[in-house]
Write a protein that holds these residues in place. Sequence first.
Motif, PDB file in Angstrom:
ATOM      1  N   VAL A  70     -37.031  23.651 -39.549  1.00  0.00           N
ATOM      2  CA  VAL A  70     -37.002  22.299 -40.126  1.00  0.00           C
ATOM      3  C   VAL A  70     -35.680  22.096 -40.866  1.00  0.00           C
ATOM      4  N   ARG A 122     -33.883  19.645 -43.604  1.00  0.00           N
ATOM      5  CA  ARG A 122     -34.176  18.603 -44.612  1.00  0.00           C
ATOM      6  C   ARG A 122     -32.874  18.099 -45.206  1.00  0.00           C
ATOM      7  N   ARG A 123     -32.848  16.796 -45.404  1.00  0.00           N
ATOM      8  CA  ARG A 123     -31.639  16.175 -45.955  1.00  0.00           C
ATOM      9  C   ARG A 123     -31.373  16.655 -47.384  1.00  0.00           C
ATOM     10  N   CYS A 124     -30.111  16.824 -47.680  1.00  0.00           N
ATOM     11  CA  CYS A 124     -29.693  17.128 -49.049  1.00  0.00           C
ATOM     12  C   CYS A 124     -30.092  15.962 -49.949  1.00  0.00           C
ATOM     13  N   ARG A 125     -30.708  16.260 -51.071  1.00  0.00           N
ATOM     14  CA  ARG A 125     -31.219  15.165 -51.911  1.00  0.00           C
ATOM     15  C   ARG A 125     -30.114  14.396 -52.629  1.00  0.00           C
ATOM     16  N   GLU A 147     -33.220  12.398 -42.505  1.00  0.00           N
ATOM     17  CA  GLU A 147     -34.061  12.876 -43.609  1.00  0.00           C
ATOM     18  C   GLU A 147     -34.733  14.198 -43.252  1.00  0.00           C
ATOM     19  N   ARG A 148     -35.208  14.310 -42.027  1.00  0.00           N
ATOM     20  CA  ARG A 148     -35.927  15.534 -41.637  1.00  0.00           C
ATOM     21  C   ARG A 148     -35.867  15.680 -40.122  1.00  0.00           C
ATOM     22  N   GLU A 204     -37.486  18.343 -37.104  1.00  0.00           N
ATOM     23  CA  GLU A 204     -38.400  19.474 -36.914  1.00  0.00           C
ATOM     24  C   GLU A 204     -38.270  19.971 -35.476  1.00  0.00           C
TER      25      GLU A 204
END
Length: 217
Positions: free
Chosen positions: A131, A133-136, A145-146, A148
Motif C-alpha cells: 500500500v 499512502r500519501r505524505c500528509r 492519496e492511496r 493498493e
Amino acid sequence: MNDDREKLVDMFNSTHLGDCLRELSLIYDDVEKETSAFCEDYNIHCTAGCGECCEHFMPDITPAEAKLVASYLLLLRKDISLIDKVQQPGQDHCPLYDESNPYHCQVYSVRPLVCRLFAQCASRGKDLKAVFRRCRFSGGALMPERLEFPVESDIKTMDDYGLRVHSLESGEVKDLDEAVTNALGEVSMIAGFLGLKRHNSNDDGDDSTPTPSPQAS
Ligand code: SF4
Ligand code: SF4
C-alpha cells in the motif's frame, strides 16, 4: 554509483568498511532507480522546495548506514560544526536538517534508507498487500492519496529494502544522532590507519559534489 559514495568506497577500498559501504551504496542505487520508476508510473511528486517530513523527524538507521554518514562527514564534508552538532546529546529531530539549505538535507547523497523511501514507496500491511499512502504534508495535489496492490504484485516495498540494508551488518538500529556518534570513532580510527585526511577545524569547506534537487527529503 553516486560520486560521493563512490569516492568513499574508493577511500576504504580493500577494507571491511569499504566492502560494507559498497554493498550499501549498491542497494541505494537500486532504491534510487526503482523509486524513481515507481513515482513516475504512479504520478507521485513532492511539493517543490518542501522538506517538512525532515523537520520534526529523527530517522532510525543501521550501523552500516551510520558509517556511511560518518565517513561523508569526516572525509568529504569536513565540517567540524556539523560533526559537533550531530554529537549533541538529547536531540529530538534530525541534526542534519537545514531549513536554509534549499535541499534541506546536509548529507543528501548518503542519506539513510528511510529518508529515501518516505512517500516514494509502498509498505506491506498485515494482509501482505503493498500500500502506498500519501505524505500528509503534501497537500494532496501532487500524489495519489492511496494505492493498493494485490499480494501477488511484484511492487517493491519498504520492508524489502529494509531487509537488504539490515542484512549487511549486525547491530542495533538507533536514532541517527546516536548511531552516527558511535560510528564517527570507528570510521575516524580506520581513516587514520589508512592515512586519510579527515576533518580539520580550520577547514569548514564542502568539497563534495553539489546536492541534487530532491524528490523527497
Ligand atoms: S514527502 Fe515530499 S511532499 Fe511530503 S513532506 Fe517530504 S518533501 Fe514534502
Ligand atoms: S533526509 Fe537528511 S535531513 Fe532529512 S531526516 Fe533524512 S538525514 Fe535528516
